[in-house]
Design a protein around this motif. Structure first.
Motif, short mmCIF file in Angstrom:
data_model
loop_
_atom_site.label_atom_id
_atom_site.label_comp_id
_atom_site.label_asym_id
_atom_site.label_seq_id
_atom_site.Cartn_x
_atom_site.Cartn_y
_atom_site.Cartn_z
N PHE A 56 70.07 28.32 -111.55
CA PHE A 56 70.30 29.52 -110.81
C PHE A 56 69.00 29.99 -110.61
N TRP A 57 68.71 30.13 -109.25
CA TRP A 57 67.31 30.75 -108.67
C TRP A 57 67.81 31.94 -108.22
N THR A 58 66.99 33.22 -108.62
CA THR A 58 66.83 34.48 -108.15
C THR A 58 65.98 34.90 -107.34
N TYR A 59 66.06 35.68 -106.39
CA TYR A 59 65.09 36.31 -105.81
C TYR A 59 65.61 37.81 -105.68
N SER A 60 64.47 38.67 -105.84
CA SER A 60 64.60 39.92 -105.89
C SER A 60 63.88 40.63 -104.67
N ARG A 61 64.49 41.24 -103.80
CA ARG A 61 63.57 41.95 -102.96
C ARG A 61 64.07 43.55 -102.71
N THR A 62 63.08 44.32 -102.06
CA THR A 62 63.36 45.44 -101.80
C THR A 62 62.64 45.30 -100.12
N GLY A 85 67.65 49.64 -99.39
CA GLY A 85 68.26 49.06 -100.71
C GLY A 85 67.39 47.94 -101.39
N VAL A 86 67.95 47.46 -102.46
CA VAL A 86 67.54 46.66 -103.01
C VAL A 86 68.47 45.29 -103.22
N CYS A 87 68.08 44.20 -103.45
CA CYS A 87 68.69 43.03 -103.37
C CYS A 87 68.32 41.93 -104.28
N SER A 88 69.27 41.27 -105.23
CA SER A 88 69.08 40.12 -105.72
C SER A 88 69.78 39.15 -105.32
N VAL A 89 69.40 38.27 -104.57
CA VAL A 89 69.97 36.93 -104.40
C VAL A 89 70.07 35.73 -105.15
N THR A 90 71.16 35.27 -105.73
CA THR A 90 71.18 34.27 -106.54
C THR A 90 71.73 32.79 -105.88
N PHE A 91 70.99 31.66 -105.90
CA PHE A 91 71.41 30.55 -105.32
C PHE A 91 71.84 29.75 -106.89
N ILE A 101 75.88 31.06 -103.43
CA ILE A 101 75.28 32.22 -103.12
C ILE A 101 75.71 33.25 -103.47
N GLY A 102 75.14 34.20 -104.55
CA GLY A 102 75.88 35.48 -104.84
C GLY A 102 74.87 36.60 -104.53
N TYR A 103 75.20 37.69 -104.19
CA TYR A 103 74.35 38.98 -104.08
C TYR A 103 74.82 39.78 -104.96
N SER A 104 73.74 40.65 -105.44
CA SER A 104 73.78 41.76 -106.29
C SER A 104 72.70 42.94 -105.59
N ALA A 105 73.60 43.88 -104.69
CA ALA A 105 72.68 44.87 -103.95
C ALA A 105 73.17 46.24 -104.08
N ALA A 106 72.38 47.10 -103.94
CA ALA A 106 72.75 48.28 -103.54
C ALA A 106 71.76 49.10 -102.51
N THR A 107 72.49 49.95 -101.75
CA THR A 107 71.90 50.58 -100.47
C THR A 107 72.09 52.12 -100.77
N GLY A 110 74.96 53.43 -98.64
CA GLY A 110 76.24 53.31 -99.26
C GLY A 110 77.10 52.10 -98.49
N LEU A 111 76.99 51.85 -97.26
CA LEU A 111 77.85 50.97 -96.53
C LEU A 111 77.25 49.81 -96.32
N ASN A 112 78.03 48.51 -96.22
CA ASN A 112 77.54 47.32 -96.13
C ASN A 112 76.50 46.94 -97.17
N ARG A 113 76.92 47.17 -98.38
CA ARG A 113 75.86 46.81 -99.46
C ARG A 113 75.00 45.48 -99.32
N ASP A 114 75.52 44.26 -98.95
CA ASP A 114 75.00 43.25 -98.66
C ASP A 114 73.60 43.04 -97.85
N SER A 115 73.89 44.20 -96.86
CA SER A 115 72.84 44.03 -95.84
C SER A 115 71.36 44.20 -96.41
N ALA A 116 71.20 44.55 -97.42
CA ALA A 116 69.74 44.53 -98.11
C ALA A 116 69.24 43.04 -98.50
N CYS A 117 70.18 42.26 -98.38
CA CYS A 117 69.98 40.62 -98.88
C CYS A 117 69.79 39.89 -97.84
#
Length: 136
Positions: A56-62, A85-91, A101-107, A110-117
């Protein structure tokens, strides 16, 4: 100025929706991407874990924020809205290939949470489109 507000809100929402679509597209189109190609297009992961389920490779981005700030004449203040927002993408990789591929994001918006990824996967999608990297 009051007439401009709905247009600006629509613009911010449209940008967030576009980026959320990019993130969703990546969850389909990047399956099968090899580990070396993933490092090439997304860089070195911030974190790596191994389990019975694979690597599992995780990339954290703002990502840089995009939004609006408008003066509110009645109160003397301003109103700000942002799609930042911030996003963590896990491959998940099995046998050196992306399987999920999974996303853990918050904006803030409040809309389209995964947009930060989207910034994490955009480079890989471009490279798949131009044939620089291939998925199996």
């Amino acid at each position: 100025m009051p007439r401009l507000l709905p247009l600006l809100l629509l613009f911010v929402a449209a940008c967030a929706a576009r980026d959320a679509n990019i993130a969703a597209d990546a969850q389909r189109r990047l399956i099968g991407l090899g580990a070396d190609d993933l490092r090439l297009c997304s860089g070195v992961p911030d974190r790596r874990e191994t389990s019975d389920g694979g690597e599992f490779w995780t990339y954290s981005r703002t990502p840089p924020s995009s939004g609006i700030s408008l003066p509110v004449p009645i109160t003397g203040g301003s109103m700000s809205m942002s799609s930042a927002g911030v996003c963590s993408v896990t491959f998940q990789l099995i046998d050196g290939r992306v399987t999920r591929i999974g996303y853990s994001a918050a904006t803030e918006f409040g809309l389209n949470r995964d947009s930060a990824c989207a910034p994490v996967v955009q480079g890989c999608l471009r490279m798949v489109e131009d044939g620089s990297v291939r998925t199996q």
